[in-house]
Design a protein around this motif. Structure first.
Motif: not given
Length: 258
Positions: A62-91
């Motif tokens: 939970a650093p100051d550059f995020g909103t609340g604690p991160f809840r996942h094990y890896i950052c998954t950034s897709v297309n226009d996302a470049v950093l700190h991507g939160v995994p979600y239900d996307y194929d």
């Protein structure tokens, strides 16, 4: 405070680095069109849970550059996302540009690395060029990480590659010191002035991570998850990263993907 590691401590960091590298290598091989981002997160969770002494550096972070604690094990950034991507239900779809950023500690020492690639059989050449630029910049930054050089030499080497290939550089986020904790001093900017800044010494361990976007250097935080950083103009981004140690014999990559 910048901490220097002993040769024995650098050796102790290598298992974490190799573990992170092996997971990213596996993920690149198994991530295809149709792979769900939550599947990727679950693969990482299971790999960490099966490794004695391994712990996620991300879960509950939970650093100051995020909103609340991160809840996942890896950052998954897709297309226009470049950093700190939160995994979600996307194929993942054909042509998606995926950046995976992973940090894990093993026996109390951290390793941090990132890769970018395109899924599918018909990648956009512009995406491949962008990814290659981050990889070229990473190599240049590592090559500049020599004892006696300055921190600015690493930054300048990264920035020079980006500018030569036509990309601008965002300076809000960059590389960092690493060791017992994932994020430590010093900050390693992705552009800067050669021959300036902290003098590099054997024992310094840092994560070097160039990340660029296709047509902008401006980002915004996705308010839906409070973490994902996206390009301001919707253009795609890519990200490459290695944890390295500076030694008397030059830089050593700790997050090898053999």
């Amino acid at each position: 405070m910048i901490e220097l590691k002993t040769p024995a401590e650098i050796e102790a960091m290598k298992p974490a680095g190799r573990f992170v590298g092996s997971i990213l290598k596996e993920l690149k091989e198994v991530t295809k069109v149709g792979t769900n981002l939550l599947e990727i997160d679950d693969i990482v969770r299971r790999r960490i849970e099966s490794r004695k002494g391994a712990e996620s550096c991300y879960v509950d972070y939970a650093p100051d550059f995020g909103t609340g604690p991160f809840r996942h094990y890896i950052c998954t950034s897709v297309n226009d996302a470049v950093l700190h991507g939160v995994p979600y239900d996307y194929d993942l779809m054909d042509g998606d540009l995926v950046s995976l950023d992973l940090a894990v500690s093993v026996d109390g020492w951290c390793g941090d690395s990132a890769i970018s690639f395109v899924v599918g059989n018909d990648p956009d050449p512009d995406d491949l060029r962008l990814i290659q630029c981050t990889e070229d910049a990473l190599k240049a930054g590592i090559a500049a990480a020599l004892p006696g050089n300055r921190l600015g030499d690493i930054s300048a080497a990264i920035g020079e590659v980006a500018h030569e290939q036509g990309y601008s550089v965002n300076l809000e986020f960059g590389g960092h010191g690493i060791g017992r904790v994932m994020h430590a001093d010093p900050h390693v900017a992705n552009d800067g002035r050669a021959h300036h800044g902290y003098r590099l010494r054997p024992g310094l361990t840092i994560a070097i991570e160039p990340w660029f976007m296709k047509t902008t250097d401006e980002i915004y935080q996705d308010q839906k998850d409070g973490w994902t950083l996206r390009s301001a103009d919707g253009s795609r981004g890519a990200h490459s990263e290695h944890t390295i140690a500076i030694t008397e014999d030059g830089p050593q990559i700790l997050t090898v993907r053999e």
